[in-house]
Design an enzyme around this catalytic site. Sequence first.
Site, PDB file in Angstrom:
ATOM      1  N   LEU D  75       8.599  -7.745  -0.673  1.00 34.19           N
ATOM      2  CA  LEU D  75       8.225  -9.145  -0.515  1.00 34.19           C
ATOM      3  C   LEU D  75       7.058  -9.349   0.449  1.00 34.19           C
ATOM      4  CD1 LEU D  75      11.842 -10.579  -0.535  1.00 34.19           C
ATOM      5  CD2 LEU D  75      10.279 -10.273  -2.456  1.00 34.19           C
ATOM      6  N   CYS D  76       6.402  -8.277   0.870  1.00 32.93           N
ATOM      7  CA  CYS D  76       5.228  -8.414   1.728  1.00 32.93           C
ATOM      8  C   CYS D  76       4.010  -8.819   0.907  1.00 32.93           C
ATOM      9  CB  CYS D  76       4.917  -7.085   2.429  1.00 32.93           C
ATOM     10  SG  CYS D  76       5.879  -6.824   3.932  1.00 32.93           S
ATOM     11  N   HIS D  77       3.169  -9.656   1.503  1.00 31.21           N
ATOM     12  CA  HIS D  77       1.928 -10.071   0.856  1.00 31.21           C
ATOM     13  C   HIS D  77       0.878  -8.961   0.971  1.00 31.21           C
ATOM     14  CE1 HIS D  77       3.984 -13.809   1.981  1.00 31.21           C
ATOM     15  NE2 HIS D  77       3.384 -14.350   0.942  1.00 31.21           N
ATOM     16  N   MET D 111       4.845  -5.914   9.741  1.00 33.92           N
ATOM     17  CA  MET D 111       5.350  -4.853   8.873  1.00 33.92           C
ATOM     18  C   MET D 111       4.331  -3.717   8.726  1.00 33.92           C
ATOM     19  SD  MET D 111       8.279  -6.005   8.583  1.00 33.92           S
ATOM     20  CE  MET D 111       8.836  -4.452   7.894  1.00 33.92           C
ATOM     21  N   GLU D 112       3.046  -4.071   8.788  1.00 33.05           N
ATOM     22  CA  GLU D 112       2.006  -3.051   8.693  1.00 33.05           C
ATOM     23  C   GLU D 112       2.087  -2.120   9.922  1.00 33.05           C
ATOM     24  OE1 GLU D 112       1.742  -6.104   7.629  1.00 33.05           O
ATOM     25  OE2 GLU D 112       1.056  -5.778   5.575  1.00 33.05           O
ATOM     26  N   ASP D 126       7.870  16.077   8.793  1.00 31.62           N
ATOM     27  CA  ASP D 126       7.558  16.927   7.636  1.00 31.62           C
ATOM     28  C   ASP D 126       6.830  18.196   8.064  1.00 31.62           C
ATOM     29  OD1 ASP D 126       7.238  17.659   4.887  1.00 31.62           O
ATOM     30  OD2 ASP D 126       5.208  16.864   4.921  1.00 31.62           O
TER      31      ASP D 126
END
Lengths: 156, 156, 156, 156, 156, 156
Positions: D75-77, D111-112, D126
């Site tokens: 739901l992020c733009h 969020m970024e 990793d």
Amino acid sequence: MSKLTHIDGDGAAHMVDVSGKADTVREARAEGKITMAMETMEAIKANMLNKGDVLATARIAGIMAAKKTSDLMPLCHPLALSKVSVDFTFVDDGIRVETLARLTGKTGVEMEALTATSIALLTIYDMSKAVQKDMIISDIRLLSKTGGKSGEWWAK
Amino acid sequence: MSKLTHIDGDGAAHMVDVSGKADTVREARAEGKITMAMETMEAIKANMLNKGDVLATARIAGIMAAKKTSDLMPLCHPLALSKVSVDFTFVDDGIRVETLARLTGKTGVEMEALTATSIALLTIYDMSKAVQKDMIISDIRLLSKTGGKSGEWWAK
Amino acid sequence: MSKLTHIDGDGAAHMVDVSGKADTVREARAEGKITMAMETMEAIKANMLNKGDVLATARIAGIMAAKKTSDLMPLCHPLALSKVSVDFTFVDDGIRVETLARLTGKTGVEMEALTATSIALLTIYDMSKAVQKDMIISDIRLLSKTGGKSGEWWAK
Amino acid sequence: MSKLTHIDGDGAAHMVDVSGKADTVREARAEGKITMAMETMEAIKANMLNKGDVLATARIAGIMAAKKTSDLMPLCHPLALSKVSVDFTFVDDGIRVETLARLTGKTGVEMEALTATSIALLTIYDMSKAVQKDMIISDIRLLSKTGGKSGEWWAK
Amino acid sequence: MSKLTHIDGDGAAHMVDVSGKADTVREARAEGKITMAMETMEAIKANMLNKGDVLATARIAGIMAAKKTSDLMPLCHPLALSKVSVDFTFVDDGIRVETLARLTGKTGVEMEALTATSIALLTIYDMSKAVQKDMIISDIRLLSKTGGKSGEWWAK
Amino acid sequence: MSKLTHIDGDGAAHMVDVSGKADTVREARAEGKITMAMETMEAIKANMLNKGDVLATARIAGIMAAKKTSDLMPLCHPLALSKVSVDFTFVDDGIRVETLARLTGKTGVEMEALTATSIALLTIYDMSKAVQKDMIISDIRLLSKTGGKSGEWWAK
């Protein structure tokens, strides 16, 4: 201090801040070439007379790649491209591609034009490699850059 | 009938059927070069002495691009690459990149090696373009191809 | 001259220039339908009473697909969507989906609404195909388009 | 009515409308940590003295992931990020990462910044997992958020 | 020689060769947690009683992210995952996520399970951040790894 | 127990385990149609006589979309497609598309064929929408499915 803008004072890579730059129309043109044997060119030209899907596919690949530039170049900003075009010309010993990218935004679109050029050429290679494997891609360079604070730049 | 395998009998593009081919170890090597001014090379070499992020970033960009090849080349098959490497060498007037791609699968990895080469070179351009805009990317070509029914191929 | 704006004077595909267009609020609505057997609808409705993940998954797939439109449609511009919604209604013989996309930008969002509709419907197919394979997706069409110079458009 | 803005009145997920919000400079900072054994830290520090590709790779992964946020969070733009940076600090029992994201746009970039943090940490995992499998990633949180109508927010 | 397998003898990053490894069933499980206030948990639980889209969205985000792992982690191999699941449990002060990834292939799926965990947790953050900004994501770790030559591994 | 295989016993979505299934040649064919006005068909046919980029672009879009299926359908497995083709036929009131996807692998390719069909049709819409906005996409359905344990299936 580094002359390389994508490297900070500590030598580390970062995505440069463009938040203070103005939204202006910016444009870049690039070119490149794929050298091939006469037989390979003939096969592509024969397709041109038929459906022409070889160069149509390479053109679409170049346009779509321009839109993926910020996903391919680690430090490129995501950009809302307003125009991309990819044109081909048959030359003596191969095919020349010229691309144009345009944007109303905060940073230049040189990498978008260069990426479109590179991927269009690679797609021609891919579609012709059953005929010839030793084609060479070369002369990929920026032709011009306009818009933005740093002004116009034209290749000599 | 077309000599171009990616074009069907009607001249239309299609993704070639490889379902009948054997899973074998296939490998391809490619190379390319970016020509630049002494000043630009010095800036990159200075970064090498510091964190070295310029070439590290270009290497990662090349490796990640190899994995995106089937998303960039419209008719390439998605492949489960088993190895990719990207190496740089400073030459007199620029930087040479050599890439290697390997796979256990049904089709060759030439395009993966060539894509890694192209995107690694474009990333060097991107990170150095504040210093120099007229760098030229050239001599992108396949060096070798091994594995598969068609046998080995080496550039002259 | 071609009436098809995505084709230039030579018949070649290109991404149309929108750099001169104004940033305005633009909106599009689209719809589509998947026809299914009673048994399939019952299985989905039973899931609705439980966790409801079938339609939740299809809704998320539609919203995420709207954001991928410019990666799917070769000549669509990358757009910074400001809103997307996907709604489902059970009808007599299947499920109807209606989508809405909104943007403040230089070009319309019809393809974003239509892509959300198509992918939401395909996701319902995917999640129900163990029960029924002959479902049919149909009636995908634009319902309305507002904002921008060309004005409003409503389906009859 | 739901307090969860990403959920509409019916409980369904949607991408919130931001078309009415102003384009302002917005910034977010986030942090996180990976806890590891002394032996693992030594291996990474030894690489730092050599080419330093471990942390360079993690930094690039974080920056590239920030650009993929709207492709990862349903739901992020999609946002045109204007700056991203990822910094590492060796602490007693591991490595701390701090990220910054900036944008001139209609919605925040929390969020970024958080995605860049998470993916940079996973990349360290990793690249080190051949040495140690029980590393733990923790303390991922927002540090600050500035710009936009809701004003500044700072973690305590 | 480096103990870090993703770094070659010169300290440079590369994608490790797995072409000689056997195709076996490999599985990994991972977990993580998001700590939140009672009010935030209540909002999510209230949504569970309605459509439940918050956790359904986070589950889908986790599953889709597992499929993107090789696009996010620069040196991860592209893998044909055969199963992914994401499960949530409400705990005293937040939500715990546990993920499972399975593959028939040449290399392990630890990063796929850990990526699914991280992105599912970030999606919960995204959907709840209007209620609470100081949630913390922590305790992301591998739980087990089975299949392949190196044998089984279980977290203590 | 749910009849919907993509839903577990608790009603939650998951990616179904196919690790125990055999690698066999699997194939699927799908079809769909876009209905348009005579004027729109004439514009596309006129382009066919010129460069033909409209249908070439739609064909490439369909092939590339087939490769993105697992990125679009949340619960689809990533698959190494071995062949994809997209064919167009002019019918009385529009254009019919038929697609074929083939794989040597553990699960069927119905969604790949259906996705190629849907995106090819949407691309025709995109390229023709300046001429006509009320085109309708319909009759998207699976034609056949062969290979795998469940045997052959043909649409009636």
